[in-house]
Structure formats: C-alpha cells, structure tokens
Design a protein around this motif. Structure first.
Motif, PDB file in Angstrom:
ATOM      1  N   LYS A 153       0.853  -1.195   0.000  1.00 39.15           N
ATOM      2  CA  LYS A 153       0.000   0.000   0.000  1.00 39.15           C
ATOM      3  C   LYS A 153       0.884   1.239   0.000  1.00 39.15           C
ATOM      4  O   LYS A 153       0.631   2.211  -0.710  1.00 39.15           O
ATOM      5  CB  LYS A 153      -0.875   0.021   1.270  1.00 39.15           C
ATOM      6  N   LYS A 157       1.262   4.347  -2.663  1.00 35.31           N
ATOM      7  CA  LYS A 157       1.140   5.763  -2.282  1.00 35.31           C
ATOM      8  C   LYS A 157       2.373   6.548  -2.719  1.00 35.31           C
ATOM      9  O   LYS A 157       2.265   7.653  -3.241  1.00 35.31           O
ATOM     10  CB  LYS A 157       0.979   5.887  -0.745  1.00 35.31           C
ATOM     11  N   GLU A 160       2.363   7.351  -6.240  1.00 36.63           N
ATOM     12  CA  GLU A 160       1.444   8.457  -6.492  1.00 36.63           C
ATOM     13  C   GLU A 160       2.086   9.783  -6.142  1.00 36.63           C
ATOM     14  O   GLU A 160       1.996  10.747  -6.882  1.00 36.63           O
ATOM     15  CB  GLU A 160       0.175   8.303  -5.640  1.00 36.63           C
TER      16      GLU A 160
END
Lengths: 356, 174
Positions: A153, A157, A160
């Motif tokens: 995860k 992130k 991103e």
C-alpha cells in the motif's frame, strides 16, 4: 472433583490472573462439597478455589484438565450475580481455547490429562508441542503477509506522490513567473525531507545544485547570531540541530547541510566549513582567527599550569569536542605538549621547546 | 655526590611519548642524556630491560609517572643509533651501555699515557684499569670488555696495539 489438587493458591512466574469471582460454591457432582463460600480465581494456567473463611483451604485444577464445562442455572436464591458468572464463563472459555498454559508451562509437572487416550500419555505432550509449533508458524505467516500488505500500500502511495511531485514541478517550470523562487526551494526541500529525490535536478549531491546554493545563503543568515554567541565556532552537529529545530517542518538532511556549507566560500559568505584532522567538522566565522585562539589557549594553559579538555571547555564555555580540537591544534603547532596517564589526558605548555 | 635530576624529570609530559615530531626529538634527546648520565654516575655498564622499568630513572614514583616499555625501547634505539648502546641478545633483554664511547675512552687513556711519557711501554690490561697509578683516572675500574674496545679503537687509529701475553692481554702504545 478428584482432579482438584490442594494448592497454595500462589501463581507461578509465567502465570497471570484473568478474573476472580467471589461467592462461589463448589459442588461435586450433584452433592454439595464440603467447600462452601469462596473465591474462584481463573488464571492462564489453572482454576483455583479458595475458601473465604479459611484462607489456607485452597484447591486448584489445571486448565489443561478441564475437558468440558457447562453453565448450570444458579441454585435457589440466586445468590450469584448472573452477569459476573457469565463473564467468568466467557473468560474460562477463552482461556481454554487460548491454552496459554501450554506456551508457558508451570514448574510443577501437571499430571497428564486423563482422557480417553490413557495409553499414550507421552504422545499428548509431543502433539501439544507440534500444535504449538504449527500455531506459531501460522501466526508468523499472518504477520508477514499483513506487514507486506501495508508495504505494498505504501509503495502505491509513494508512486502516487512521486507522480504528483513530478507534475507539480513541471507546472512550476512552465509557469516560472507565478511561483517565487523561494517557494520553489521550500517545496523542493519539503519533498527532500520526505525522502523523495528532487525530481527536477538530477544531481543529489555535488557542488552545482541551485538548491544548495540557496540553502547556503539561508544558512549564512541564520547562523551569524548563534556563531557570535558561541565564540565564532560551532560543530556541524550543533548547526544541524539548531537549523532543523528552527525549521520545524522542512527538515534538512545531513548531506544537504554539508553540501550547502561547502559552498560558503564560493558565495563569499562570512562563514567557513572547516574539517579538523580528526574528521570533526565545524562552521566558523571567517573573522575567526585561529592564531588568536591558539595563543589565548596557551595563555590559559600556562596560567593554570595544565588543563584537560574538559577543564578548558568549562573555562571557555565551549563544547568539550571543540575545546579538545583547539588543544590538539595547539599541540600540533608545538605550543603545548601532552601528559597521558591513568589520570587522563592533560596539556602542558611545551617546555621542551621553551626551556633549554 | 648525589645524582642531580634534570628539570624534565619532574615534568609529567616527559613520561608521555610526544606525538609532535619536533617535540619528540627534544624529548628523546633529553631522555638519552639523562639515561647516560645516570649510568655514568652509578657506573652502570650493562642494563636488563626488566630491571630498567623499575629503575628510578624511568619510574618516577613521586609524581606517579613511568615511561612505557615501548617508549623505553625507543629511547634505547636512539642510544644505539648514537653508538652509546649495544644489545647483547636478539630479544633485546640485555644491553651494554656506553655512556662514553670506546673512542672517547681510548682518547682519555692515550692522553694519560702520553702525559706521563709512557709511550712505547707495554701495559697489562689489569695495570691500566686497576693499577695504583691510574687510581685517580676516570678510566680506573673500567670493565674489561670496554677497555678492550677502547684499545681496539686506538689500534685502528694506529696509536696502540693489543698483544696477547702468557697470562692475559696487554697493550703497547705508540
């Protein structure tokens, strides 16, 4: 009832008390046992019953021997609190399922459970161990997969974030006039402090980056006053703490600090980065004269006969590290000599030179 | 006459090997001269490393400072380079201390010989070192190994010749 044994009611080292319930009566089968009003204590390893009136009377049954239990409706008079009893029942169920006594065995040997497999008492022990190992393995597997879940995860992130920063940086580049240089610097430093490499400049170290130049200018302003206070010299670690504490949010990395400090000279700042022989790095005012420092150090030492680094530090209000560097430098220049013994390292005026 | 200690002896840094090269040179020079004058005063000709460490020269109990074994060996090496010390064994446990070098002794002896007009005479080694005539001389009591070396030094210079006689060695001066 015959599985209960007399006990002292004390808990072992690895054993913890789970819950205790007052006003418990013990029944053996249908008959009421001789044990009347007492406290039931549930621990991780055993179920203890202690007589309230006679504290010495205390019996216990190891939880491993409880094969099965059921709730029975309270006797006449409802002398027991149904809520608490429920709670006790829940805890007992939990303890039995967790079997915590298996992972932390008590020092007294628990008589092996007399269940239907009486002929294979040893096997029960091994099966128990195997079960333990299996449980542990499952637990570890679960933990690892959970951890990696977070990591993937996090990686998503981060990707991103990098994309975002890249797009913003490009927008900055396109609209040069709209955002001031200062803000660009701040934004870049923010990213850097988060550990994401600056997407605009390719170099992360070296003496060419615009960022470091700007930073050097900033530092030149921030550090003047503290340097004056500290006699013109500060260890780089002190600078690092000072600057980052002042910034609060957009922290500097050590590499950036060093790279910025290296640029002081080329920017004609009144500060210098200086590296001693021992590798200690300091920032000092350009106006700082080393000769003056050395000769005053010599005066101090001569005055007191001899000084250790600690004594000198106290005298001057310098850190011990910097005071030692100054004494070592004076020694290197031949003004001081050393006395190294079990009492510590002391510096004396160099009489070998001055006296015949 | 009691031995006079130099000022360095009471200076604690004297007992720490100095890292500054120039300072160290001066320090070692002072050590060499102290060691030699101590040996001269007490007429010591041989030293053993073990005893030397406890010797007051290297172990100044009053100021609680002593020279480390490593430093003592460095001092001895300096002495050896100057020709004042010779190791008797490979392990460097025993050494000869020549607080006066053989050449210097030879010179002294020859001076005495020529002053007393005894050139061209033959002396036994015993006479030279322990005879009544030489009692007031500095070389009186000189140990034989040193005497021989001194005479050999003179021999190299052509000023003497060592001869072997029936009951020992002798020397003729020219």
């Amino acid at each position: 009832m015959d599985r209960f044994t007399w006990s002292n009611g004390l808990l072992e080292m690895n054993e913890t008390l789970v819950i205790q319930q007052r006003g418990v009566k013990l029944y053996d089968g249908e008959d009421k046992a001789k044990l009347d009003v007492g406290i039931a204590l549930l621990s991780t390893h055993q179920l203890i019953w202690r007589d309230l009136k006679n504290h010495e009377c205390c019996i216990a049954i190891p939880l491993s021997q409880i094969i099965y239990f059921e709730e029975q409706a309270a006797g006449i008079g409802k002398s027991q609190d149904p809520i608490l009893l429920n709670f006790l029942k829940e805890r007992l169920t939990e303890e039995l399922s967790q079997k915590r006594w298996e992972s932390t065995p008590m020092s007294q040997p628990i008589p092996t459970a007399t269940n239907s497999q009486t002929g294979r008492t040893r096997a029960v022990g091994i099966v128990g161990i195997e079960r333990k190992i299996e449980e542990r393995r499952k637990e570890t597997e679960k933990n690892i997969s959970e951890a990696f879940e977070d990591l993937s995860k996090l990686m998503v992130k981060a990707k991103e974030m990098v994309e975002l920063s890249r797009s913003i940086a490009n927008k900055i580049k396109d609209k040069q006039g709209d955002i001031t240089e200062d803000e660009t610097i701040r934004f870049k430093s923010y990213l850097l402090s988060m550990g994401i490499a600056n997407p605009v400049t390719r170099e992360t170290h070296g003496s060419g980056t615009h960022y470091h130049l700007q930073l050097a200018k900033q530092l030149g302003d921030i550090l003047l006053a503290p340097l004056e206070e500290r006699g013109g010299m500060m260890a780089l670690t002190e600078v690092y703490c000072l600057v980052n504490r002042a910034r609060g949010m957009e922290l500097l990395s050590p590499e950036d600090l060093v790279n910025a400090c290296k640029m002081f000279e080329s920017l004609k700042q009144p500060l210098r980065l200086r590296i001693f022989d021992s590798g200690v790095m300091v920032v000092q005012l350009q106006s700082h004269s080393e000769e003056e420092m050395i000769s005053s150090a010599l005066d101090n030492v001569t005055d007191k006969g001899s000084l250790t680094a600690e004594e000198f530090a106290k005298l001057l209000g310098l850190s011990v590290l910097l005071s030692k560097e100054r004494l070592l430098l004076a020694e290197k220049m031949g003004h001081l000599c050393r006395d190294d013994s079990v009492e510590g390292l002391r510096f004396y005026p160099n009489l070998f030179n001055s006296q015949a | 006459m009691s031995f006079e200690w130099p000022w360095q002896y009471n200076f604690p840094p004297f007992f720490t090997l100095q890292p500054n090269v120039d300072t160290r040179q001066k320090q070692l020079a002072a050590w060499c001269s102290l060691a030699l004058s101590y040996c001269r005063h007490h007429k010591l000709y041989t030293l053993g490393i073990m005893e030397v460490q406890e010797c007051p020269v290297f172990n100044h109990k009053n100021i609680d400072r002593k020279l480390s074994t490593e430093a003592i060996l460095i001092v001895f090496e300096e002495l050896r380079k100057k020709g004042n010390l010779e190791w008797l064994d490979k392990n460097k446990t025993q050494c000869l201390v020549m607080w006066r070098r053989p050449e210097e002794w030879g010179k002294l002896i020859y001076q005495w010989v020529s002053k007393n007009g005894m050139v061209n005479t033959v002396f036994t080694l015993y006479e030279l070192a322990n005879g009544d005539d030489t009692e007031s001389e500095e070389f009186h009591g000189l140990e034989e190994w040193m005497l021989i070396r001194s005479l050999q030094a003179l021999q190299t210079d052509g000023k003497a010749e060592v001869i072997t006689m029936d009951d020992g060695k002798g020397v003729k001066f020219f």
